[in-house]
Design a protein around this motif. Structure first.
Motif, mmCIF file in Angstrom:
data_model
loop_
_atom_site.group_PDB
_atom_site.id
_atom_site.type_symbol
_atom_site.label_atom_id
_atom_site.label_comp_id
_atom_site.label_asym_id
_atom_site.label_seq_id
_atom_site.Cartn_x
_atom_site.Cartn_y
_atom_site.Cartn_z
ATOM 1 N N UNK A 107 0.838 -1.195 0.000
ATOM 2 C CA UNK A 107 0.000 0.000 0.000
ATOM 3 C C UNK A 107 0.877 1.250 0.000
ATOM 4 N N UNK A 108 0.524 2.193 -0.905
ATOM 5 C CA UNK A 108 1.235 3.483 -0.956
ATOM 6 C C UNK A 108 0.238 4.610 -1.228
ATOM 7 N N UNK A 109 0.623 5.832 -0.846
ATOM 8 C CA UNK A 109 -0.217 7.010 -1.038
ATOM 9 C C UNK A 109 0.607 8.041 -1.811
ATOM 10 N N UNK A 110 -0.021 8.649 -2.860
ATOM 11 C CA UNK A 110 0.663 9.690 -3.640
ATOM 12 C C UNK A 110 -0.003 11.033 -3.403
ATOM 13 N N UNK A 111 0.710 12.091 -3.732
ATOM 14 C CA UNK A 111 0.087 13.413 -3.695
ATOM 15 C C UNK A 111 -0.482 13.723 -5.074
ATOM 16 N N UNK A 112 -0.937 14.939 -5.266
ATOM 17 C CA UNK A 112 -1.604 15.313 -6.513
ATOM 18 C C UNK A 112 -0.658 15.295 -7.703
ATOM 19 N N UNK A 113 0.647 15.328 -7.450
ATOM 20 C CA UNK A 113 1.604 15.288 -8.563
ATOM 21 C C UNK A 113 1.989 13.876 -8.956
ATOM 22 N N UNK A 114 1.548 12.901 -8.191
ATOM 23 C CA UNK A 114 1.881 11.505 -8.486
ATOM 24 C C UNK A 114 3.057 10.999 -7.715
ATOM 25 N N UNK A 115 3.661 11.830 -6.843
ATOM 26 C CA UNK A 115 4.820 11.385 -6.072
ATOM 27 C C UNK A 115 4.356 10.600 -4.855
ATOM 28 N N UNK A 116 4.938 9.414 -4.578
ATOM 29 C CA UNK A 116 4.571 8.664 -3.380
ATOM 30 C C UNK A 116 5.033 9.414 -2.127
#
Length: 882
Positions: A107-116
């Motif tokens: 499981x990973x979460x990214x920000x609005x730019x696509x960076x994890x």
């Protein structure tokens, strides 16, 4: 005459050719039909396995989606409250889900730019972005995409091939804030595929819809089998292009060179499909062996028929020579005229003599006097021939002749010498003064022989057995009795008719006669019971037993065949009991027959179509069985039976019901195990009154609990045997018991096993529907241990499926048991059925089942079966728990 020979030659050649062509055609058709049936079975199997794979993947994806949804909600809550993701206890939730998904996804979460920014393997030094992934763009540009499953990707963080499942999370104003992702390694899908049992040449694979390889088992050590490569057969390409959801197909040129029957199924939760295949070299092993055997038999048949045609031609030529001698026989055509050489071999015979012996003329020519002479020995017959030849005079004498069926009759024979074709021969004229003796013989036949089969009856058998016992005592030898009883003969009479049953008995009598020596006795006692007596088996009991076993095995093989009766085929087999005699001089003649009968009964109990020898233990077992059978009825009359109840518990500890378990408290033997008396009750029909008593007792207990607020919510599950359920009056009996007891039908669950369902499926559904209309529930017990057909399972009005304790016992150590249990849970969920696991004995077992979605249990972890007061106390204590 020459033209007749040419025509006859053509007829013989054409007959042999046509007969062999017919046999070859019939063999080819049979083998082809067998192959088609086997291929249909394999298609059904791989289609079911592909369905189960789809359901298993769907179950895993649902688990992943639930985790992603919860993290999404937490992230959006953090953004509303604190303006940044990952605050509060969001990371604790991520860690929790990562812990139990560690073998499935990262499981990973990214920000609005696509960076994890958060999750598995993400550190401040992580310098990758999901911005170039197609699913990132879909989430960014569309707010209502929900769960998106990617195609196969090479993970830049994981460093391996993955499938990414993702959800969008939003800022408080609804704008795109980033994604929650779960990266599932391709190895996870390979583990799912490896749980299937497909034989040495089977295959299971998963590909993207563009045919990119996701997983394959077994692995293929070529470029075509590598993860991430594109490929697939033309058949598979055509199926994908057609847009169908599922289809079976045959592939003849695969990457690993194996021909297979495959099942294609498009997955319902991701842009991929699975293919399950069974190798032709696995499922056609037996068929190819049958082809080899059939070819060998066809060749043998050709050789036999060719030899038979040649022999027939020789006989026809011999018949032509005989026609030249016919003038000799015309003088006394009404008598049994026959001409022999000086060795007593027949070289010519009249039709009257052939009829007298009961043989065809072709059989009589070449026979020796000793073969039909019954009134004197072979040496005495040769003495008569020598006397007539030397004297040159007419000689008349009386003797006995033997017909083909073994019957003897008195004759007057007149013999004199003559020359035929310049060779010395003897002319004989046999006259049958037997009308009186034939009448006497008819009376004897009625007294000593069975009128249907012509075999000796019980009376003659006992006389011969008495004589054999005397010989054994005098010579110190052994004999044997074989008690032969046909299996399921009653069904032949019931379905084909008694006239066809009589034809079957006659055929069996003929087969038995061919399986024994000429001097052995084959008798019919009555009905479908036959006895074979083998005499003169030698001094050593082991040698005698070996010979008896050989004959019995020969009989079993000869009888285990299909008979055409009444326009349909009937498969026949037999059970044979064997005993030796001769070890106990002076024993009564009834004793060996009783021992053989007991041994035959043991063969029936052993599954039929087998043989058993008598020994003293056998008698004791039969006596014990008879005593137990009698005690069952006494136990029911004297209320020795009782019910105990094993609680059925939910994951939160609540007791929702109990299974009623039968116990027998015998006044002398104590508690008798159900495993000891239930099989006997099933066999002798006692299960019907016993099963009714169980239903009555359980319903009475339900009615009593209805007035106790602590117990009123409990349901009671009652096991119903297949024999009980198949009774025509079963539905009416259950309704009558419910009405008379006053029990709530909604609190009664009837447990059925799979063998209750596999015959007369329409009748089963009708009975279940009638009781369901009254509120009665149904639970399928032992699912997965028998037929387990999805075709009938989805049609049955079931409420619950029980995971058999045989799978639960080793669920933590046996991957196969774990996989089966998980598939049962997934299958129950897809059919909208509840599921309960029995035999749960440890907390670890319960926790594993709960993680897979099973939240109802029964077993010693919670309680052993209890008497009513103990169960009530346990329920009362569980309700007082906080």
């Amino acid at each position: 005459m020459h033209q007749n020979k040419k025509n006859l030659t053509r007829i013989l050649l054409a007959g042999v050719l046509l007969l062999n062509l017919f046999i070859v055609g019939l063999l080819a058709y049979t083998l082809h039909a067998s192959k088609v049936r086997k291929e249909e079975e394999v298609r059904t199997m791989v289609e079911n396995l592909a369905l189960l794979l789809d359901q298993s993947v769907s179950s895993s994806v649902r688990e992943i989606d639930l985790a992603l949804k919860e993290i999404q909600v937490r992230l959006e809550g953090d953004l509303r409250r604190k303006g940044l993701p990952g605050a509060g206890d969001t990371m604790a939730v991520v860690d929790f889900h990562q812990d139990w998904l560690t073998q499935v996804a990262e499981i990973r979460i990214t920000d609005a730019s696509g960076a994890p920014i958060l999750g598995y393997g993400v550190t401040p030094q992580t310098r990758v972005s999901y911005a170039d992934r197609s699913f990132f763009a879909e989430h960014r540009d569309h707010a209502d995409r929900g769960l998106i499953a990617s195609k196969l990707l090479y993970g830049r963080i994981a460093g391996t091939w993955i499938i990414v499942f993702s959800r969008r999370y939003n800022n408080p104003d609804g704008d795109f804030a980033g994604m929650v992702t779960a990266a599932v390694p391709a190895a996870y899908f390979e583990r799912l595929l490896s749980g299937l049992k497909l034989g040495d040449h089977g295959i299971a694979l998963m590909r993207d819809l563009d045919k990119t390889m996701i997983a394959r088992f077994p692995p293929l050590a070529t470029q075509a089998g590598e993860i991430g490569t594109r490929g697939g057969s033309k058949e598979l390409t055509d199926i994908i292009a057609s847009g169908v959801e599922a289809q079976s197909f045959y592939s003849a040129r695969t990457a690993d060179g194996v021909n297979r029957i495959n099942a294609y199924r498009k997955l319902s939760v991701m842009p991929a499909f699975v293919v399950v295949g069974r190798g032709e070299d696995d499922y056609l092993v037996q068929w190819r062996d049958d082809v080899q055997k059939g070819t060998a038999l066809a060749i043998l048949f050709l050789a036999v028929t060719s030899l038979a045609a040649w022999l027939l031609w020789r006989l026809i030529e011999a018949n032509e020579r005989a026609n030249r001698r016919s003038q000799i026989l015309l003088q006394n055509a009404s008598d049994g005229i026959h001409i022999t050489d000086l060795e007593g071999t027949v070289i010519e015979a009249s039709d009257a003599f052939c009829r007298m012996l009961g043989h065809d003329r072709a059989d009589v020519i070449g026979m020796n006097v000793a073969q039909w002479e019954a009134g004197m020995s072979a040496e005495e017959a040769r003495g008569i021939i020598d006397r007539v030849h030397r004297s040159g005079d007419v000689f008349t004498f009386e003797t006995m002749h033997r017909r083909r069926d073994g019957e003897t009759f008195p004759v007057e024979v007149t013999s004199f010498p003559l020359q035929l074709d310049d060779k010395p021969v003897l002319f004989h004229s046999a006259r049958d003064i037997t009308l009186r003796k034939s009448s006497e013989e008819a009376v004897r036949k009625l007294a000593f022989f069975d009128p249907l089969t012509g075999l000796p009856n019980r009376r003659l058998l006992m006389e011969r057995l008495e004589h054999a016992l005397a010989n054994c005592a005098r010579l110190g030898e052994h004999g044997a009795l074989l008690f032969v009883d046909l299996d399921n003969f009653k069904s032949v009479n019931d379905t084909a008719g008694h006239d066809q049953g009589d034809l079957l008995l006659q055929a069996v009598a003929a087969i038995l006669g061919r399986c024994v020596r000429h001097d052995d006795t084959v008798a019919r006692l009555g009905g479908d019971e036959f006895v074979v007596m083998l005499d003169g088996l030698g001094r050593y009991s082991m040698v005698a037993a070996g010979h008896a076993e050989t004959v019995a095995t020969k009989i079993l093989h000869a009888l285990h065949k299909t008979f055409e009766l009444g326009g349909s085929e009937h498969r026949v087999s037999a059970s044979i009991g064997i005993t030796l005699f001769g070890d106990h001089p002076g024993e009564r003649i009834e004793e060996p027959l009783k021992r053989a009968d007991l041994a035959m009964y043991e063969a029936k109990l052993a599954g039929r179509n087998t043989l058993r020898f008598f020994d003293p233990v056998m008698q004791a077992r039969v006596s014990t069985r008879a005593e137990l059978e009698s005690a069952l009825w006494v136990g029911l009359e004297k209320e020795q039976f009782l019910l105990q109840y094993q609680p059925q518990v939910l994951a939160d500890g609540r007791i929702t019901g109990a299974e009623a378990l039968l116990r027998w408290r015998h006044p002398e033997r104590g508690m008798v195990s159900p495993a000891e008396f239930i099989p006997l009750a099933e066999e002798n029909g006692f299960i019907l009154p016993l099963g009714r008593w169980v239903l009555e007792s359980a319903c009475a207990q339900l009615a009593h609990w209805a007035h106790d607020e602590r117990m009123a919510h409990l349901s009671v599950a009652v096991n119903v045997s297949a024999r009980q359920f198949r009774q025509d009056a079963f539905v009416a009996d259950v309704i009558e018991i419910l009405e008379r007891s006053g029990a709530n039908p909604a609190r009664l669950k009837i447990e059925l096993t799979e063998n209750s369902l596999v015959t007369d499926i329409e009748g089963v559904i009708a009975k279940m529907a009638a009781l369901k209309a009254r509120g009665v529930g149904f639970l399928l017990d032992d699912f997965g241990t028998g037929y387990s057909s999805l075709a009938y399972l989805k049609r049955l009005p079931l409420d619950q499926i029980k995971i058999d304790q045989g799978f639960v016992r080793d669920i933590l150590v046996d991957p196969n048991d774990a996989a089966i249990a998980k598939m049962v849970i997934v299958l129950a969920d897809s059919l909208g059925l509840a599921v309960i696991a029995e035999g749960v004995e440890t907390e670890a077992q319960r926790l594993f089942l709960e993680q897979q979605g099973c939240v109802a249990y029964q077993g010693y972890l919670f309680s052993r079966p209890l008497a009513v007061p103990d169960l009530e106390s346990l329920v009362d204590a569980s309700q007082r728990l906080p």
